[in-house]
Enzyme design. Sequence first.
Site, mmCIF file in Angstrom:
data_model
loop_
_atom_site.group_PDB
_atom_site.id
_atom_site.type_symbol
_atom_site.label_atom_id
_atom_site.label_comp_id
_atom_site.label_asym_id
_atom_site.label_seq_id
_atom_site.Cartn_x
_atom_site.Cartn_y
_atom_site.Cartn_z
ATOM 1 N N ASP A 90 -10.966 2.762 4.507
ATOM 2 C CA ASP A 90 -11.396 1.374 4.349
ATOM 3 C C ASP A 90 -12.967 0.941 4.563
ATOM 4 O O ASP A 90 -13.389 -0.011 4.177
ATOM 5 C CB ASP A 90 -10.588 0.419 5.580
ATOM 6 C CG ASP A 90 -9.547 -0.368 5.130
ATOM 7 O OD1 ASP A 90 -9.165 -0.333 3.743
ATOM 8 O OD2 ASP A 90 -8.738 -0.789 5.943
ATOM 9 N N LYS A 106 1.040 -1.193 0.006
ATOM 10 C CA LYS A 106 0.079 -0.028 0.046
ATOM 11 C C LYS A 106 0.938 1.290 0.118
ATOM 12 O O LYS A 106 0.675 2.148 -0.649
ATOM 13 C CB LYS A 106 -1.081 0.087 1.257
ATOM 14 C CG LYS A 106 -2.207 -1.182 0.899
ATOM 15 C CD LYS A 106 -2.842 -1.354 2.329
ATOM 16 C CE LYS A 106 -3.752 -2.347 2.090
ATOM 17 N NZ LYS A 106 -4.453 -2.789 3.376
ATOM 18 N N GLN A 164 -4.445 -1.913 9.664
ATOM 19 C CA GLN A 164 -4.209 -3.161 8.879
ATOM 20 C C GLN A 164 -4.864 -4.291 9.963
ATOM 21 O O GLN A 164 -4.402 -4.390 11.344
ATOM 22 C CB GLN A 164 -2.767 -3.477 8.802
ATOM 23 C CG GLN A 164 -2.649 -4.850 7.953
ATOM 24 C CD GLN A 164 -3.021 -4.741 6.442
ATOM 25 O OE1 GLN A 164 -2.959 -3.598 5.823
ATOM 26 N NE2 GLN A 164 -3.824 -5.713 6.141
#
Length: 311
Positions: free
Chosen positions: A139, A72, A116
Amino acid sequence: QAEDGIRDRSPSRGLGDVYKRQIIDGKKISEDILNEIHLKVQERANQGLKIPHLAAILVGDDGPSETYVNSKIKACEKVGFSSSLFNYDKNISEEKLIHEIELINNNDDIDGFIVQLPLPSSINQNNILNSVNPNKDVDGFHPINYGKMTLGANSFIPATPYGILQLFQRYKIDLEGKKCLVIGRSQIVGRPISILLSQSNEFCNATVTLAHSRTIDLARHTLNSDVIISAIGKPEFLKAEMVKEGAIIVDVGISRVKDSSSKKGYRIVGDVDFKNVSKKASYITPVPGGVGPMTIAMLLSNTLEACKKND
Ligand code: NAD
């Protein structure tokens, strides 16, 4: 990658429709999207506007999580974004992590950030996700964004389902009226894609069934489906005999299987027995090079949108 023209006799397509087998190239589509984002970043720079900044929180030293976060960050460099990685010890307390998230929530330079997953079991994942500022929740896992997505309102769509939608759109695969089976009900993939595909949006409008580990006689469902999206994480689980001729197959699974012939000692495989299922499918995503790269591209797309909201 088009192969032979096949005359499809499944009722949902209509007798006599001809289609070509196609491998969906997620790598190529994701590169197109990253190039589009790069151009937009350059335009912003020329106009004196802020360069998007994505931050990632990584707790502990889980190998695959580190790899995902690094890709990422690398993608950020590619499109000209700023990026930051906050790496915390696996023993960090939930309170301390929430405090760190508050600092990022209040840091005006950071437009969007991700935590994450998975987190260590000592930390309550929902408490962490709930503490992310919804305006920076690229997200799309905060209940406010998740709720808006469910209601069909404008929100950050979780990156993997968003990537799958993009594949359908860019390949002009219209799911209207199709019988679509999603296998796996996770909060990050299976459940949201099942919601999105049933909505009244372009390329969606599918009739969706959501299967999971308690589903009885899964093969009956798979054989009856025009579209199968598999997100279970079981290597090569979906076999050719479970799929009807001409089905559209999206493989979200990522599993490491031992492979002594590879330098790393393992190789990555999906949920689908690609070699055999691809002979029956009209469209199929490979692993790697299908949904995986799309996830990163859409995360960056969400970050650009988060940044634009602050203009
Ligand atoms: P998960 O691992 O949290 O849960 C697995 C789901 O599969 C559960 O809902 C379970 O009910 C279902 N399941 C398990 N066995 C089943 C069976 N035999 N029949 C039917 N359903 C079954 O789900 P996840 O986090 O969405 O991950 C699934 C896979 O997708 C993993 O391999 C993961 O690595 C991968 N993944 C890929 C991406 C990407 O970008 N390509 C993103 C997220 C997850």
